[in-house]
Design an enzyme around this catalytic site. Sequence first.
Site, mmCIF file in Angstrom:
data_model
loop_
_atom_site.group_PDB
_atom_site.id
_atom_site.type_symbol
_atom_site.label_atom_id
_atom_site.label_comp_id
_atom_site.label_asym_id
_atom_site.label_seq_id
_atom_site.Cartn_x
_atom_site.Cartn_y
_atom_site.Cartn_z
ATOM 1 N N ASP A 1 145.319 57.901 79.924
ATOM 2 C CA ASP A 1 146.478 58.264 79.104
ATOM 3 C C ASP A 1 147.526 57.167 79.294
ATOM 4 O OD1 ASP A 1 148.156 60.029 77.517
ATOM 5 O OD2 ASP A 1 149.299 60.358 79.336
ATOM 6 N N SER A 2 148.517 57.133 78.413
ATOM 7 C CA SER A 2 149.607 56.169 78.593
ATOM 8 C C SER A 2 150.440 56.506 79.827
ATOM 9 C CB SER A 2 150.494 56.157 77.356
ATOM 10 O OG SER A 2 151.004 57.450 77.137
ATOM 11 N N GLU B 1 160.393 64.071 79.468
ATOM 12 C CA GLU B 1 160.498 63.221 80.664
ATOM 13 C C GLU B 1 161.836 63.428 81.369
ATOM 14 O OE1 GLU B 1 158.389 59.935 81.224
ATOM 15 O OE2 GLU B 1 156.795 61.013 80.208
ATOM 16 N N CYS C 1 145.270 60.297 75.369
ATOM 17 C CA CYS C 1 146.515 59.945 74.674
ATOM 18 C C CYS C 1 146.263 59.964 73.169
ATOM 19 C CB CYS C 1 146.930 58.548 75.131
ATOM 20 S SG CYS C 1 148.247 57.804 74.180
ATOM 21 N N CYS D 1 150.496 65.372 70.431
ATOM 22 C CA CYS D 1 150.920 64.504 71.534
ATOM 23 C C CYS D 1 150.797 65.350 72.790
ATOM 24 C CB CYS D 1 152.362 64.038 71.331
ATOM 25 S SG CYS D 1 153.063 63.203 72.775
ATOM 26 N N THR D 2 150.245 64.768 73.837
ATOM 27 C CA THR D 2 149.955 65.574 75.035
ATOM 28 C C THR D 2 151.215 66.083 75.733
ATOM 29 O OG1 THR D 2 149.749 63.511 76.251
ATOM 30 C CG2 THR D 2 147.710 64.581 75.552
ATOM 31 N N HIS D 3 152.382 65.512 75.414
ATOM 32 C CA HIS D 3 153.619 66.035 76.002
ATOM 33 C C HIS D 3 154.069 67.338 75.340
ATOM 34 C CE1 HIS D 3 154.201 62.129 77.934
ATOM 35 N NE2 HIS D 3 155.267 62.575 78.537
ATOM 36 N N TYR E 1 153.146 54.660 74.594
ATOM 37 C CA TYR E 1 152.361 53.968 73.571
ATOM 38 C C TYR E 1 152.853 54.331 72.162
ATOM 39 C CZ TYR E 1 148.583 52.616 76.872
ATOM 40 O OH TYR E 1 147.837 52.066 77.885
#
Lengths: 264, 264
Positions: free
Chosen positions: B10-11, B151, B73, B183-185, B42
């Site tokens: 992943d990034s 984040e 990602c 998006c994984t977030h 990314y």
Amino acid sequence: MNKKPIGVFDSGIGGLTVYRAIKQRLPRERVIYLGDTARLPYGSKSESAIIRFSEENAHFLMNHEVKLIVVACNSSSSYAVPHLQASLKVPVIGVIEPGAQAAVELSRKKVGVIGTSATIMSGAYEAAIRKRNPCLEIVSRDCPLFVPLVEEGWVDHAVTRMVAEEYLVPLKKVGIDSLVLGCTHYPVLSKVIGGVMGEGIRLIDSGVTTAGQVDSILRNLGWLNHDPPDSEDDFYVTDFPDRFRRVGGIFLNRKIARVSVAGN
Amino acid sequence: MNKKPIGVFDSGIGGLTVYRAIKQRLPRERVIYLGDTARLPYGSKSESAIIRFSEENAHFLMNHEVKLIVVACNSSSSYAVPHLQASLKVPVIGVIEPGAQAAVELSRKKVGVIGTSATIMSGAYEAAIRKRNPCLEIVSRDCPLFVPLVEEGWVDHAVTRMVAEEYLVPLKKVGIDSLVLGCTHYPVLSKVIGGVMGEGIRLIDSGVTTAGQVDSILRNLGWLNHDPPDSEDDFYVTDFPDRFRRVGGIFLNRKIARVSVAGN
């Protein structure tokens, strides 16, 4: 040396505020600008990564025979300038020392410093201000969302005002009289930041002071260029030249003609 | 092959949502995880940069003799999976195809897709959904501020709700019946996103479907591991292992013991 260009590097596009200040002060100097857009932002990276990236950027500029290097990124300036000064044969100027100088000249009692997490964690502004005036009180905090808000173009948006209040009201409450904008993106948010802080608090953008220091170093060395520059300034990025050309135009209020890709 | 590990990259840290789904589905498999924290995010980078970074990440995992690679990602999955499938000798699975499969199974008429700028610009979800069901209407938009908000830890914050409204109300107004969290977030923001969308709209997280695909590929090849794994999973990052260890613990609800630095 006089004809050689000045090298400027940044993690991306924010350093154009410093570039612009240098060109206003020294319009006869040719500049080579490098934006490390493939690895931006630096503000959330570690000290060791920022030093490594900065050394690679400086190396690229040295290969273009620059006579002086300006580290236009606050995160890089916080960590990498002493390393670069020790290893390179040309003068290296960061934005921290000039910003600290301006803070000491403009603050009376209590100065605020805002920046990326990397810049604030480094304590570089505190150290540079304390060196000049140990009596000034310093209050600092990181504002990680300001850079993505600028990059999203939400420069005068309700969300940006709300984020600015969350970050800045505590600084206002402790009674700072000036605020160092310790990230090159932040001057773009001057209106919102000034709106939260109110009229009595001065905002300090280190770009202008940095340009002054470039001037005096080149003048002392006798390295200023006295003729109009031979060619246009060169802009290099490590990724996405089209985006840099487009967004960079907003920073400079003019079209950027040539943007090339520099492999890193 | 059975004893060899699965490689996941992943990034940065978001891919841990995919890692977690794989471990829940296949607890006997050992996993090597690489987060490219030196170059994240990314989502704001170009196609060519994302492909180059992804190839380097895959190369690192191949050197650790993985039997299958999961590109956790979304931005990498959008651009790099076909390149990796063509050049590597092990199966490569991205998160786009499983996410598209889930969307087609759960949507009735109109599906929304949100992701980073890179993912949305790629059109990868649209293509993957259309291939399966050309009659589904697709509405997509990028949400660049969601990753920095996660984040920053503002998971349930008034600012995050305001940003989510700005991004998502237009999708709600056009009448989507499901929304791909591309998006994984984004699964971390499920509560806020669900709050804006309302109860009638299903949120699709591709991590679970991706884990299912890993299971069926390994099963078909006869490569599943049937014994308890010999050793702990390995986590590598290209920068800031301490931060990964700390924030990663929040993603996994458990301590991550070993995080090593992988030079890229």
